[in-house]
Write a protein that holds these residues in place. Structure first.
Motif, PDB file in Angstrom:
ATOM      1  N   ARG A  86       0.855  -1.187   0.000  1.00 54.34           N
ATOM      2  CA  ARG A  86       0.000   0.000   0.000  1.00 54.34           C
ATOM      3  C   ARG A  86       0.895   1.243   0.000  1.00 54.34           C
ATOM      4  O   ARG A  86       1.893   1.293   0.714  1.00 54.34           O
ATOM      5  CB  ARG A  86      -0.920  -0.011   1.206  1.00 54.34           C
ATOM      6  CG  ARG A  86      -1.937  -1.166   1.154  1.00 54.34           C
ATOM      7  CD  ARG A  86      -2.938  -1.047   2.260  1.00 54.34           C
ATOM      8  NE  ARG A  86      -3.768   0.140   2.070  1.00 54.34           N
ATOM      9  CZ  ARG A  86      -4.981   0.132   1.539  1.00 54.34           C
ATOM     10  NH1 ARG A  86      -5.509  -0.996   1.156  1.00 54.34           N
ATOM     11  NH2 ARG A  86      -5.666   1.244   1.413  1.00 54.34           N
ATOM     12  N   PRO A  87       0.538   2.255  -0.775  1.00 58.55           N
ATOM     13  CA  PRO A  87       1.350   3.476  -0.824  1.00 58.55           C
ATOM     14  C   PRO A  87       1.461   4.146   0.548  1.00 58.55           C
ATOM     15  O   PRO A  87       0.532   4.112   1.356  1.00 58.55           O
ATOM     16  CB  PRO A  87       0.583   4.376  -1.790  1.00 58.55           C
ATOM     17  CG  PRO A  87      -0.226   3.446  -2.613  1.00 58.55           C
ATOM     18  CD  PRO A  87      -0.591   2.307  -1.695  1.00 58.55           C
ATOM     19  N   VAL A  88       2.628   4.743   0.776  1.00 60.32           N
ATOM     20  CA  VAL A  88       2.860   5.518   1.995  1.00 60.32           C
ATOM     21  C   VAL A  88       3.389   6.892   1.601  1.00 60.32           C
ATOM     22  O   VAL A  88       4.044   7.044   0.583  1.00 60.32           O
ATOM     23  CB  VAL A  88       3.853   4.831   2.964  1.00 60.32           C
ATOM     24  CG1 VAL A  88       3.310   3.514   3.461  1.00 60.32           C
ATOM     25  CG2 VAL A  88       5.204   4.647   2.332  1.00 60.32           C
ATOM     26  N   SER A  89       3.114   7.854   2.426  1.00 61.84           N
ATOM     27  CA  SER A  89       3.577   9.220   2.203  1.00 61.84           C
ATOM     28  C   SER A  89       4.926   9.414   2.879  1.00 61.84           C
ATOM     29  O   SER A  89       5.023   9.348   4.108  1.00 61.84           O
ATOM     30  CB  SER A  89       2.559  10.218   2.769  1.00 61.84           C
ATOM     31  OG  SER A  89       3.124  11.510   2.785  1.00 61.84           O
ATOM     32  N   ILE A  90       5.946   9.664   2.092  1.00 65.33           N
ATOM     33  CA  ILE A  90       7.273   9.944   2.646  1.00 65.33           C
ATOM     34  C   ILE A  90       7.223  11.218   3.479  1.00 65.33           C
ATOM     35  O   ILE A  90       7.931  11.369   4.459  1.00 65.33           O
ATOM     36  CB  ILE A  90       8.316  10.058   1.517  1.00 65.33           C
ATOM     37  CG1 ILE A  90       8.519   8.688   0.876  1.00 65.33           C
ATOM     38  CG2 ILE A  90       9.639  10.607   2.006  1.00 65.33           C
ATOM     39  CD1 ILE A  90       9.013   7.614   1.820  1.00 65.33           C
ATOM     40  N   ARG A  91       6.354  12.125   3.085  1.00 61.74           N
ATOM     41  CA  ARG A  91       6.180  13.368   3.840  1.00 61.74           C
ATOM     42  C   ARG A  91       5.881  13.053   5.307  1.00 61.74           C
ATOM     43  O   ARG A  91       6.370  13.712   6.202  1.00 61.74           O
ATOM     44  CB  ARG A  91       5.040  14.170   3.212  1.00 61.74           C
ATOM     45  CG  ARG A  91       4.746  15.481   3.891  1.00 61.74           C
ATOM     46  CD  ARG A  91       3.575  16.208   3.248  1.00 61.74           C
ATOM     47  NE  ARG A  91       3.830  16.437   1.837  1.00 61.74           N
ATOM     48  CZ  ARG A  91       2.915  16.253   0.881  1.00 61.74           C
ATOM     49  NH1 ARG A  91       1.702  15.849   1.154  1.00 61.74           N
ATOM     50  NH2 ARG A  91       3.221  16.500  -0.370  1.00 61.74           N
ATOM     51  N   ARG A  92       5.081  12.007   5.544  1.00 58.50           N
ATOM     52  CA  ARG A  92       4.697  11.640   6.917  1.00 58.50           C
ATOM     53  C   ARG A  92       5.689  10.681   7.575  1.00 58.50           C
ATOM     54  O   ARG A  92       5.994  10.827   8.749  1.00 58.50           O
ATOM     55  CB  ARG A  92       3.312  11.008   6.914  1.00 58.50           C
ATOM     56  CG  ARG A  92       2.227  11.998   6.589  1.00 58.50           C
ATOM     57  CD  ARG A  92       0.848  11.400   6.812  1.00 58.50           C
ATOM     58  NE  ARG A  92      -0.163  12.305   6.314  1.00 58.50           N
ATOM     59  CZ  ARG A  92      -0.958  12.036   5.294  1.00 58.50           C
ATOM     60  NH1 ARG A  92      -0.882  10.894   4.679  1.00 58.50           N
ATOM     61  NH2 ARG A  92      -1.849  12.922   4.902  1.00 58.50           N
ATOM     62  N   THR A  93       6.130   9.666   6.831  1.00 62.10           N
ATOM     63  CA  THR A  93       6.967   8.620   7.445  1.00 62.10           C
ATOM     64  C   THR A  93       8.428   9.026   7.596  1.00 62.10           C
ATOM     65  O   THR A  93       9.084   8.601   8.539  1.00 62.10           O
ATOM     66  CB  THR A  93       6.906   7.306   6.632  1.00 62.10           C
ATOM     67  OG1 THR A  93       7.435   7.540   5.323  1.00 62.10           O
ATOM     68  CG2 THR A  93       5.486   6.775   6.562  1.00 62.10           C
ATOM     69  N   HIS A  94       8.937   9.828   6.655  1.00 64.46           N
ATOM     70  CA  HIS A  94      10.352  10.238   6.663  1.00 64.46           C
ATOM     71  C   HIS A  94      10.462  11.714   6.286  1.00 64.46           C
ATOM     72  O   HIS A  94      10.876  12.050   5.170  1.00 64.46           O
ATOM     73  CB  HIS A  94      11.166   9.378   5.699  1.00 64.46           C
ATOM     74  CG  HIS A  94      11.325   7.973   6.145  1.00 64.46           C
ATOM     75  ND1 HIS A  94      10.320   7.044   6.047  1.00 64.46           N
ATOM     76  CD2 HIS A  94      12.378   7.345   6.726  1.00 64.46           C
ATOM     77  CE1 HIS A  94      10.740   5.893   6.528  1.00 64.46           C
ATOM     78  NE2 HIS A  94      11.981   6.048   6.955  1.00 64.46           N
ATOM     79  N   PRO A  95      10.065  12.601   7.178  1.00 66.74           N
ATOM     80  CA  PRO A  95      10.062  14.028   6.835  1.00 66.74           C
ATOM     81  C   PRO A  95      11.432  14.570   6.418  1.00 66.74           C
ATOM     82  O   PRO A  95      11.505  15.508   5.619  1.00 66.74           O
ATOM     83  CB  PRO A  95       9.557  14.708   8.115  1.00 66.74           C
ATOM     84  CG  PRO A  95       9.655  13.691   9.185  1.00 66.74           C
ATOM     85  CD  PRO A  95       9.624  12.352   8.546  1.00 66.74           C
ATOM     86  N   GLU A  96      12.507  13.966   6.916  1.00 67.16           N
ATOM     87  CA  GLU A  96      13.848  14.435   6.519  1.00 67.16           C
ATOM     88  C   GLU A  96      14.115  14.133   5.043  1.00 67.16           C
ATOM     89  O   GLU A  96      14.729  14.930   4.334  1.00 67.16           O
ATOM     90  CB  GLU A  96      14.937  13.837   7.423  1.00 67.16           C
ATOM     91  CG  GLU A  96      15.143  12.338   7.340  1.00 67.16           C
ATOM     92  CD  GLU A  96      14.083  11.478   8.042  1.00 67.16           C
ATOM     93  OE1 GLU A  96      14.199  10.241   7.936  1.00 67.16           O
ATOM     94  OE2 GLU A  96      13.153  12.008   8.675  1.00 67.16           O
ATOM     95  N   TRP A  97      13.644  12.994   4.549  1.00 67.50           N
ATOM     96  CA  TRP A  97      13.758  12.674   3.123  1.00 67.50           C
ATOM     97  C   TRP A  97      12.893  13.646   2.324  1.00 67.50           C
ATOM     98  O   TRP A  97      13.332  14.167   1.290  1.00 67.50           O
ATOM     99  CB  TRP A  97      13.288  11.243   2.844  1.00 67.50           C
ATOM    100  CG  TRP A  97      14.285  10.175   3.126  1.00 67.50           C
ATOM    101  CD1 TRP A  97      14.922   9.945   4.303  1.00 67.50           C
ATOM    102  CD2 TRP A  97      14.745   9.176   2.221  1.00 67.50           C
ATOM    103  NE1 TRP A  97      15.745   8.856   4.187  1.00 67.50           N
ATOM    104  CE2 TRP A  97      15.648   8.363   2.913  1.00 67.50           C
ATOM    105  CE3 TRP A  97      14.464   8.881   0.891  1.00 67.50           C
ATOM    106  CZ2 TRP A  97      16.291   7.281   2.326  1.00 67.50           C
ATOM    107  CZ3 TRP A  97      15.098   7.799   0.312  1.00 67.50           C
ATOM    108  CH2 TRP A  97      16.004   7.010   1.022  1.00 67.50           C
ATOM    109  N   HIS A  98      11.700  13.874   2.788  1.00 64.78           N
ATOM    110  CA  HIS A  98      10.762  14.782   2.115  1.00 64.78           C
ATOM    111  C   HIS A  98      11.395  16.164   1.929  1.00 64.78           C
ATOM    112  O   HIS A  98      11.395  16.714   0.823  1.00 64.78           O
ATOM    113  CB  HIS A  98       9.462  14.867   2.936  1.00 64.78           C
ATOM    114  CG  HIS A  98       8.512  15.897   2.446  1.00 64.78           C
ATOM    115  ND1 HIS A  98       7.779  15.744   1.284  1.00 64.78           N
ATOM    116  CD2 HIS A  98       8.163  17.109   2.960  1.00 64.78           C
ATOM    117  CE1 HIS A  98       7.029  16.816   1.103  1.00 64.78           C
ATOM    118  NE2 HIS A  98       7.230  17.651   2.100  1.00 64.78           N
TER     119      HIS A  98
END
Length: 139
Positions: free
Chosen positions: A118-130
């Motif tokens: 299922r898709p995940v939001s990098i914005r939420r899970t890894h804000p440093e990557w975002h």
């Protein structure tokens, strides 16, 4: 925009009987460039996998302009072409050692949970990557 430049020496195993690089090897070179760009941004793809996140390919566009051959050193240029917090598109150009453009392409990816896909939001899970991806797009 941040652009990674990776040098690759064309190996004999990457070519056909005529010494010309087999078309699928350009996709391997794209992956090498993408991995190096991620490292330039301060991260490692393996870190995402440790958190149970994968980034499968959604789409590939490839345009072959000129053949690369055994013994040449090619330069793979890779950059972030698009990022919206969920989908990522990388751009690529591959140049012969003469400086001639041999290939252009893009690859689109989405981050998913390894166990469910299922898709995940990098914005939420890894804000440093975002943040790093947003910054890389602006430079």
């Amino acid at each position: 925009m941040i652009v990674n430049e990776t040098q690759i020496k064309v190996r004999y195993a990457e070519t056909d009987q005529m010494g010309v690089v087999y078309h699928a090897n350009y996709l391997v070179w794209m992956e090498i460039g993408r991995t190096n760009l991620i490292e330039d941004l301060g991260f490692k793809y393996a870190e995402l996998e440790e958190y149970g996140i994968l980034a499968p390919v959604l789409d590939i566009h490839a345009s072959y302009k000129m053949s690369c051959k055994y013994g040449e050193t090619v330069t793979v240029k890779t950059w972030l072409d698009h990022y919206d917090g969920l989908r990522i598109r990388y751009g690529y150009e591959i140049y012969k050692e003469t400086g001639e453009l041999a290939f252009t392409g893009t690859s689109s990816h989405v981050c998913v949970k390894k166990d469910t896909f299922r898709p995940v939001s990098i914005r939420r899970t890894h804000p440093e990557w975002h943040e790093a991806y947003l910054k890389a797009l602006k430079k």
